[in-house]
Design an enzyme around this catalytic site. Structure first.
Site, mmCIF file in Angstrom:
data_model
loop_
_atom_site.group_PDB
_atom_site.id
_atom_site.type_symbol
_atom_site.label_atom_id
_atom_site.label_comp_id
_atom_site.label_asym_id
_atom_site.label_seq_id
_atom_site.Cartn_x
_atom_site.Cartn_y
_atom_site.Cartn_z
ATOM 1 N N ARG A 117 43.827 43.566 41.062
ATOM 2 C CA ARG A 117 44.207 42.198 40.688
ATOM 3 C C ARG A 117 45.553 41.795 41.266
ATOM 4 O O ARG A 117 45.777 40.631 41.573
ATOM 5 C CB ARG A 117 44.248 42.087 39.168
ATOM 6 C CG ARG A 117 42.888 42.214 38.520
ATOM 7 C CD ARG A 117 42.712 41.315 37.325
ATOM 8 N NE ARG A 117 43.859 41.178 36.478
ATOM 9 C CZ ARG A 117 43.863 41.357 35.158
ATOM 10 N NH1 ARG A 117 42.744 41.695 34.543
ATOM 11 N NH2 ARG A 117 44.954 41.162 34.452
ATOM 12 N N GLY A 156 35.642 32.708 30.928
ATOM 13 C CA GLY A 156 36.253 32.677 29.591
ATOM 14 C C GLY A 156 37.129 31.438 29.430
ATOM 15 O O GLY A 156 37.000 30.675 28.462
ATOM 16 N N GLY A 168 42.560 36.782 33.307
ATOM 17 C CA GLY A 168 43.137 37.839 34.147
ATOM 18 C C GLY A 168 43.585 37.297 35.497
ATOM 19 O O GLY A 168 42.893 36.489 36.103
ATOM 20 N N ILE A 183 38.286 38.413 39.916
ATOM 21 C CA ILE A 183 37.861 39.494 40.819
ATOM 22 C C ILE A 183 36.448 39.956 40.486
ATOM 23 O O ILE A 183 35.819 40.652 41.259
ATOM 24 C CB ILE A 183 38.820 40.708 40.786
ATOM 25 C CG1 ILE A 183 38.782 41.430 39.433
ATOM 26 C CG2 ILE A 183 40.237 40.313 41.128
ATOM 27 C CD1 ILE A 183 39.358 42.835 39.503
ATOM 28 N N ASP A 184 35.951 39.581 39.310
ATOM 29 C CA ASP A 184 34.616 40.041 38.881
ATOM 30 C C ASP A 184 33.488 39.274 39.589
ATOM 31 O O ASP A 184 32.357 39.739 39.621
ATOM 32 C CB ASP A 184 34.442 39.866 37.369
ATOM 33 C CG ASP A 184 35.524 40.563 36.579
ATOM 34 O OD1 ASP A 184 36.096 41.532 37.099
ATOM 35 O OD2 ASP A 184 35.800 40.139 35.449
HETATM 36 O O1 F6P Z 1 38.040 39.693 34.192
HETATM 37 C C1 F6P Z 1 38.926 40.287 35.032
HETATM 38 C C2 F6P Z 1 39.243 41.670 34.583
HETATM 39 O O2 F6P Z 1 40.153 42.187 35.517
HETATM 40 C C3 F6P Z 1 38.050 42.607 34.374
HETATM 41 O O3 F6P Z 1 37.564 43.080 35.584
HETATM 42 C C4 F6P Z 1 38.655 43.652 33.476
HETATM 43 O O4 F6P Z 1 37.669 44.272 32.690
HETATM 44 C C5 F6P Z 1 39.570 42.862 32.626
HETATM 45 O O5 F6P Z 1 39.897 41.684 33.322
HETATM 46 C C6 F6P Z 1 40.854 43.589 32.278
HETATM 47 O O6 F6P Z 1 41.638 42.798 31.471
HETATM 48 P P1 F6P Z 1 43.137 43.104 31.064
HETATM 49 O O7 F6P Z 1 44.035 42.554 32.113
HETATM 50 O O8 F6P Z 1 43.347 42.399 29.775
HETATM 51 O O9 F6P Z 1 43.283 44.590 30.971
#
Ligand code: F6P
Length: 356
Positions: free
Chosen positions: A281, A111, A10, A133-134
């Protein structure tokens, strides 16, 4: 030597600042170009992937911009549910070698670093830079993007509190963070939220309702709750969105709506939910994130030229960057809010309802 750089998983604020710093430093100190691998590590699954040459000129002015000029993907691990990883590793390494990559700087979360760890020992050196961001990277105190996400969520929370007050309502703002409550905690504290609900502390609906009633009785008929997307009630489970596109991963979402509906159904107290989502994000990096990203970008390039350091992740602890071997990480053991966390302890000093 051919150094490539990619952003994987992400996106978040500060990725461009890290790319720009690495490119400018490589050019200035070592007179070498960096090569951009587009769309993250999973791009190596495609044998026709190309690299783009990055120069000071091509990265000029991107430090202040959110997102990533190298694009990214958040599809999950190609090794998930696979019985034999070897053919995948072989083909990814084959692509990297055919592109001439000797060193690959991976700006990613746990990841992406978990994927990189699988590729070690095959002639390509990996240098990991933590972002998300987590803020859930194990062995690391702060990731690129976290503080900018906190900042943008705090700004939004202020607006939500204003309208909650005008209308005499309780409003719950859902922030990201997966299974880590750090983002919700910092946003909640800085916003003077009445409720902060995090995945590490499953909440009791009765406790929340009782606090709502106490507030109303005291004359305060409005309030703000910050709820992490991964928060869930005692004896219940996390909420997921039904469609998660091309991703193999289940996506969290709906925790705030679920709670608001429960409050309304059980007690008839007006309560609303807002999901901040990807706004956290896509924001531009705040100054602290730009500087953190620049420090890490420079260190990553330095590590490529330092023969003693190979296959390492650059971690920040106590504001000091240290290189730790990739092999020493268990990326599945993500960082979470521990009972000893100073920010959690700070929240416990006030009359904030933490759900229990
Ligand atoms: O890991 C970062 C993150 O923004 C998490 O906070 C969120 O659950 C996930 O990615 C969302 O992912 P995507 O962009 O695939 O919706």
């Amino acid at each position: 030597m051919k150094i490539a750089i990619c952003t994987s998983g992400g996106d978040c604020a500060g990725l461009n600042a890290a790319i720009a710093a690495a490119v400018r430093f490589a050019e200035h100190k070592y007179q070498v170009p960096l090569w951009g691998l587009k769309s993250g590590l999973n791009a190596l699954l495609d044998p026709s992937t190309n690299l783009i040459e990055l120069t000071s000129a091509s990265v000029a002015g991107i430090t202040s911009q959110g997102g990533t000029i190298l694009y990214s993907a958040n599809y999950g691990s190609p090794f998930r549910d696979v019985s034999d990883k070897k053919p995948i590793i072989k083909s990814m390494i084959k692509t990297a070698r055919s592109l001439g990559i000797t060193h690959l700087i991976v700006i990613g979360g746990e990841g992406s670093h978990g994927i990189a760890k699988e590729l070690l020992g095959n002639g390509v050196t990996f240098i990991g830079v933590p972002k998300t961001i987590d803020n859930d990277m194990p062995g690391n105190e702060i990731t690129i993007g976290f503080k900018s996400a906190v900042e943008i969520a705090v700004q939004s929370a202020a607006n939500i509190k204003t309208t909650a007050r005008s209308h005499g309502r309780f409003m719950f703002l859902e922030v990201m963070g997966r299974d880590c409550g750090s983002l919700a905690l910092e946003v909640g504290l800085a916003s003077e939220a009445e409720f902060i609900l995090i995945p590490e502390k499953p909440y009791s609906l009765d406790v929340i309702i009782s606090r709502l009633k106490t507030l109303i009785k005291s004359g305060q008929n409005y309030g703000l709750g910050i709820i992490a997307e991964g928060a869930y009630p005692l004896g219940g489970g996390q909420c997921y969105i039904s469609s998660s596109g091309s991703s193999k991963k289940k996506k969290l979402g709906g925790a705030a709506q679920f709670l608001s509906e429960q409050i309304w159904e059980k007690e008839g107290i007006e309560s609303r939910s807002v999901v901040l989502g990807h706004i956290q994000r896509g924001c531009p990096p705040i100054c602290d994130d730009r500087l953190l990203a620049q420090r890490l970008g420079v260190k990553a390039v330095e590590a490529c030229f330092n023969k003693i350091q190979s296959d390492i992740v650059l971690c920040i602890n106590g504001n000091v960057i240290k290189a730790k071997p990739y092999a020493s990480f268990d990326f599945k053991a993500r960082r979470r809010v521990e009972p000893s966390d100073p920010i959690l302890k700070l929240a416990q000093n006030f009359d904030i309802c933490l759900g229990t």
